[in-house]
Write a protein that holds these residues in place. Sequence first.
Motif, short mmCIF file in Angstrom:
data_model
loop_
_atom_site.label_atom_id
_atom_site.label_comp_id
_atom_site.label_asym_id
_atom_site.label_seq_id
_atom_site.Cartn_x
_atom_site.Cartn_y
_atom_site.Cartn_z
N LEU A 82 -27.38 -11.16 12.25
CA LEU A 82 -28.33 -10.74 11.22
C LEU A 82 -29.30 -9.79 11.89
CD1 LEU A 82 -29.06 -14.17 9.51
CD2 LEU A 82 -27.51 -12.36 8.73
N GLN A 83 -30.18 -9.21 11.08
CA GLN A 83 -31.20 -8.34 11.64
C GLN A 83 -32.01 -9.15 12.66
OE1 GLN A 83 -30.48 -8.81 8.46
NE2 GLN A 83 -30.89 -7.04 7.19
N PRO A 84 -32.27 -8.59 13.85
CA PRO A 84 -32.90 -9.38 14.93
C PRO A 84 -34.22 -10.02 14.51
CG PRO A 84 -32.25 -7.19 15.72
CD PRO A 84 -31.94 -7.23 14.27
N ARG A 85 -35.01 -9.32 13.70
CA ARG A 85 -36.35 -9.85 13.38
C ARG A 85 -36.45 -10.40 11.96
NH1 ARG A 85 -40.34 -6.42 16.98
NH2 ARG A 85 -39.25 -6.87 18.92
N ILE A 86 -35.31 -10.83 11.41
CA ILE A 86 -35.40 -11.49 10.11
C ILE A 86 -35.65 -12.97 10.38
CG2 ILE A 86 -32.93 -12.08 9.80
CD1 ILE A 86 -33.27 -11.07 6.88
N ARG A 87 -36.55 -13.56 9.61
CA ARG A 87 -36.81 -14.99 9.80
C ARG A 87 -35.76 -15.80 9.07
NH1 ARG A 87 -41.92 -15.04 12.08
NH2 ARG A 87 -43.25 -13.32 11.42
N VAL A 88 -35.55 -17.03 9.55
CA VAL A 88 -34.50 -17.87 8.97
C VAL A 88 -34.66 -17.98 7.45
CG1 VAL A 88 -33.65 -20.25 8.87
CG2 VAL A 88 -34.00 -19.13 11.09
N TRP A 89 -35.88 -18.28 6.99
CA TRP A 89 -36.06 -18.47 5.54
C TRP A 89 -35.86 -17.16 4.78
CZ3 TRP A 89 -39.40 -16.02 2.25
CH2 TRP A 89 -40.49 -15.32 2.82
N GLU A 90 -36.21 -16.03 5.41
CA GLU A 90 -36.02 -14.74 4.74
C GLU A 90 -34.54 -14.44 4.54
OE1 GLU A 90 -40.02 -12.45 6.45
OE2 GLU A 90 -38.09 -12.25 7.50
N ALA A 91 -33.75 -14.79 5.57
CA ALA A 91 -32.30 -14.57 5.46
C ALA A 91 -31.73 -15.43 4.33
CB ALA A 91 -31.62 -14.90 6.78
N MET A 92 -32.18 -16.68 4.25
CA MET A 92 -31.68 -17.57 3.20
C MET A 92 -32.06 -17.02 1.82
SD MET A 92 -30.08 -19.95 4.81
CE MET A 92 -29.80 -21.31 3.68
N ALA A 93 -33.32 -16.61 1.66
CA ALA A 93 -33.77 -16.10 0.36
C ALA A 93 -33.04 -14.81 0.00
CB ALA A 93 -35.28 -15.87 0.39
N LEU A 94 -32.83 -13.95 1.02
CA LEU A 94 -32.14 -12.68 0.76
C LEU A 94 -30.69 -12.93 0.31
CD1 LEU A 94 -32.04 -9.56 0.90
CD2 LEU A 94 -31.29 -9.79 3.27
#
Lengths: 321, 248
Positions: free
Chosen positions: A103-115
Amino acid sequence: MVGESHICSAWEEAIVNPVITVENLRKTYESITAVDGISFEVYRGEIFGMVGPNGAGKTTTIECIEGLRAADGGTLRVLGQDPVHNGRAVRQRIGIQLQESNLQPRIRVWEAMALFASFYQQSVDWNALLEQMDLQAHRHVFYEKLSGGQKQRLFIALALINDPDIVFLDELTTGLDPQARLNMWEMVEDIRDRGKTVFLTTHYMEEAERLCDRVAILDQGHIVALDSPANLVKQLDAPLRVEFEPVGPVALGPLQALPTATHVEHHGHRVIAWGKGDPFIVDVVQTLTNQHIRFRHLQVAQPSLEDVFLALTGRRMERGQ
Amino acid sequence: MQSLSKLALVNAKLYIREPAAFFFTLIFPAMLLLLFGAIFGNEPDPAFHSTRGFIDMETPALMAIVIASSAFMGIPIAIASLREHRVLRRLRATPMHPLAFISADLLVNFSMTLMGAMLLILAGFMAFDLQFHGAWLLLLVAFTASALTAFSVGYLIATLSPTARIAQTLGMVLFFPNMFLSGAAFPREMFPESIKRISDLMPMTYMVNLLQAIWFGQPWSEYRTTFIILVLTAMGGLFLAVRHFRWE
């Protein structure tokens, strides 16, 4: 009676309507034929595994079924649809864990889930998913800061976010330590127990043996065997394996001469002997004792999928790579 | 639509977390303007028709540098790196519409570039007695067309580059000559004839000329052709960039 016929028809429906149908799938990269006309079906609710050495065509097959690669020939149906032409519709209903991705290196775990949840028409409560995957404490962590096992669990969470009918897991446990691998196995069984179909690939025979309801053994683009692991081993009528570490030099001649022995070889410090039937074990020990050969760490191994592969291809998995 | 807005929001956050892109697009141009102002001042200069100062000329020109920094450095490196590390591959394994991803990326890059230009103009007005004789809306249209043209080149560099490193090299090869020779870093009026001839070959020269012409309220007839060509190349370039976008 009513209940029984209901179960019966549901079972028949599963057989009549496989969730994945592959007919004569063919894929070539320049001059290399990666997949050479394979056919099989996957049924609802099973863990179906594809095993074989690296380069056998597992990833090519799984990615054609996922609709990420176009096949050169053959027919594919996933949940009744063509995974390439109706790719986005099919991907609404399946979950994918890729062999190699990030994933994008600086995406947070919750942001990836929401995205990822926003990509699907229906999605589950991803906070609960993070809880199940033991990632709740890491929900604010950047992807790049996660450990290998945590990344892998995040990818499984992402593959489950749309409550998929089929989950694809490509080399799920490669690069994980033994404990993390055991945890993964439990997770996969849990996914199946929730009524989902699991399609996985692995080059670990013991993983396939432990997890899969049915296994297709792939070698050089062909399916060389397809059945439950237990049936595959049973049909093999394979020799027992006796291993030991001799103290001092040992000649293999007397062991090879045993009528129950089929093959004996040195393997590093150890000697490995294959033979038929239970008397073989007694024969080996008796021969060693008669020859006054001292030994330690004697082990007896039942035939496994590894032996099935050896018998079918004439090669060991690790050497087949 | 839901995934487009979500993608744009996440991309904006990721953009701000990337210090290099953030600095070069939002901070660097305004800094450069203040530096130039401190060195050259903004007194009317005979070199610039005796009515305009160095900063008057530089402000619209530096807008082109903001665009170039996003287009030739920011976009190619970011996209090539996402492809190289197989992030794009993972996104592709969802029902996400490919156009939603590209649109969100374009939207975030354009917004940041526009913000960089606005900070630059703001710094000019606050620190110096900046002249502006044009129409803001027209300037915005010209800026948008320039940005989209340059961005489509950026996406094409990303497509051509197998790795982020190669994207960075290709981007620099475009960025530096364009920056120094287009009149973006130093007004063209300061160039000798020989350099002016090379300058005419730089695509960014036309963006700088257009932005300056609109800034100083030149008559439409003077920049009509450049304007139309730029709008057309923006549309054609975007079409090509989307068509040839590579996910792996």
